[in-house]
Design an enzyme around this catalytic site. Structure first.
Site, short mmCIF file in Angstrom:
data_model
loop_
_atom_site.label_atom_id
_atom_site.label_comp_id
_atom_site.label_asym_id
_atom_site.label_seq_id
_atom_site.Cartn_x
_atom_site.Cartn_y
_atom_site.Cartn_z
N LYS A 74 6.78 3.10 2.71
CA LYS A 74 5.73 4.11 2.54
C LYS A 74 5.80 5.14 3.66
O LYS A 74 5.79 6.35 3.42
CB LYS A 74 4.35 3.45 2.51
N GLU A 80 11.51 -3.32 10.15
CA GLU A 80 12.49 -4.18 9.50
C GLU A 80 13.37 -3.38 8.55
O GLU A 80 14.59 -3.55 8.51
CB GLU A 80 11.77 -5.30 8.73
N GLY A 136 1.21 -1.53 -0.96
CA GLY A 136 2.51 -1.97 -1.45
C GLY A 136 2.43 -3.05 -2.51
O GLY A 136 3.20 -3.06 -3.47
N ARG A 137 1.47 -3.95 -2.37
CA ARG A 137 1.36 -5.07 -3.31
C ARG A 137 0.91 -4.62 -4.70
O ARG A 137 0.97 -5.39 -5.65
CB ARG A 137 0.41 -6.11 -2.74
N GLU A 222 -3.07 -10.94 1.02
CA GLU A 222 -3.17 -9.72 1.81
C GLU A 222 -4.39 -8.90 1.38
O GLU A 222 -4.95 -8.15 2.17
CB GLU A 222 -1.89 -8.89 1.65
N HIS A 253 8.94 -32.83 -8.37
CA HIS A 253 9.78 -33.73 -7.59
C HIS A 253 9.66 -33.45 -6.09
O HIS A 253 10.49 -33.93 -5.31
CB HIS A 253 11.24 -33.58 -8.03
N LYS A 384 2.26 -5.14 13.53
CA LYS A 384 3.16 -3.99 13.66
C LYS A 384 2.86 -3.22 14.95
O LYS A 384 3.78 -2.79 15.65
CB LYS A 384 3.01 -3.06 12.46
#
Length: 399
Positions: A74, A80, A136-137, A222, A253, A384
């Site tokens: 954005k 990262e 973003g989500r 979030e 399992h 951040k």
């Protein structure tokens, strides 16, 4: 369709999405879920972790002149993402694409800050914008969904959008008692605040939904992992649950034992696909086994098995009374684990779009019920900020 060509005129065969969080989880989840609709002429990969091996393990199998990188951020300052993008550009340079002109056909930017991407050398005509108010989500519907659109093509991508729109209309127009997002939100609030369940499990019985639980983790946690009401007052009850899970068959399992007999009550969303479209000759049998397990686990968690039924089963196995008395407490199940089963008729772009929007609206409803803001993420921003401060402090120490 092959119209986009690399610097040497070769067709682009590989798209690598570089992004993290909302710039990765939504499109990554959807690309895998809709793999049946993907073009055989273009493979789409995702890299989000700045660990160098995450990128290297992919790049060593790719051809630079047939690869395009989609860099998603954005702000176009995400540490990262920028670290990975710099290495990707260095890889292009080391393989002969060493000028800005040579690299431009191999670089696409998706950002709400096109002036920053342009300053870093990304061509404006290769830059896709989106609204800066989109978290973003919630952004897979926007240009963040470019890798999905490239993977499945325009027609199927528009069908994905149409599925989301159909759920929007359902949420907006349907009375509360039949409103799926609202009912799911109320059930979740009941489990969280009245039954005291701090976690929520997503168990998908379709391997193509491998990343769906991870996508919902960000969407839910979030958004509603908040301790402050919108007016600034502290929240006195539990808000967003800890969302976790994955593929139900594998979970059976691994951690389902805790669901059945552990000291935690864990609500479950089972997700199943009614039909099977895999071309393998024995696909119908695979599908039968998967759905058999889904239904059995849902029933076992809900109903359990009391001491009388357990004793009957042990006698049927031919055990003597003393052995039955020993095993009885270990093989009795309390049940009463709350769960819902969400069925998709088929895993189509339209159905996936509707399911994503369903959970988005559920999260919004719970935020409204708890009185929290679902569209900020100041906890994420704190990390951040501290990382930038530590980096600046290190730079000053060196000088």
């Amino acid at each position: 369709d092959g119209g986009w060509r690399g610097h040497h005129g070769q067709r682009i065969r590989t798209l690598v999405n570089i992004g993290i969080g909302g710039s990765d989880l939504g499109p990554r989840m959807a690309v895998q879920a809709l793999d049946a609709y993907a073009s055989a002429d273009l493979r789409v990969h995702f890299v989000s972790n700045p660990d160098a091996w995450a990128l290297h393990s992919l790049l060593r199998h790719l051809q630079p002149d047939q690869t395009v990188f989609v860099v998603q951020s954005k702000t176009f300052t995400t540490q990262e993402t920028m670290t990975l993008a710099a290495s990707a550009r260095r890889w292009l340079s080391d393989h002969g694409l060493d000028s800005p002109q040579a690299q431009q056909p191999h670089l696409i930017a998706v950002t709400a800050a096109p002036e920053i991407s342009a300053a870093q050398g990304y061509a404006p005509e290769h830059t896709f914008g989106f609204w800066d108010w989109v978290g973003g989500r919630y952004s897979v519907w926007s240009a963040i969904g470019l890798p999905l659109a490239a993977a499945i093509g325009e027609r199927h991508f528009r069908d994905f959008l149409a599925g989301g729109h159909a759920m929007d209309q359902h949420f907006w127009n349907t009375p509360p008692e039949h409103n799926m997002p609202l009912v799911m939100a109320l059930l979740g609030l009941w489990n969280r605040n009245f039954l005291g369940c701090p976690t929520h499990l997503i168990a998908a019985y379709a391997s193509r939904l491998f990343h769906f639980a991870r996508f919902l983790q960000q969407l839910d946690m979030e958004s509603n992992g908040k301790g402050t009401h919108i007016d600034g007052s502290p929240v006195a009850v539990g808000t967003g649950p800890i969302v976790w899970g994955g593929l139900g068959i594998e979970g059976q399992h691994a951690y389902f034992q805790l669901l059945h007999q552990g000291q935690h009550r864990v609500p479950v969303d089972f997700i199943g696909i009614e039909t099977e479209d895999c071309p393998l000759p024995l696909a119908a049998e695979h599908h039968r086994v998967a759905l058999l397990n889904l239904n059995a686990q849902a029933q076992a968690l809900a109903v359990g098995r009391d001491a009388e039924a357990t004793a009957t089963e042990l006698r049927r196995e031919g055990l003597d009374p003393q052995r039955i008395a020993t095993l009885l407490p270990h093989r009795t199940f309390q049940g009463n684990v709350p769960s819902s089963t969400l069925w998709l008729r088929a895993l189509t772009p339209h159905a996936l779009g509707a399911m994503v929007a369903l959970y988005e609206h559920k999260v919004f409803c719970q935020a409204a019920l708890w009185g929290v803001h679902a569209f900020d993420q100041w906890g994420v921003e704190l990390g951040k900020t501290l990382a930038r401060q530590m980096e600046q402090a290190g730079d000053k120490a060196q000088t």
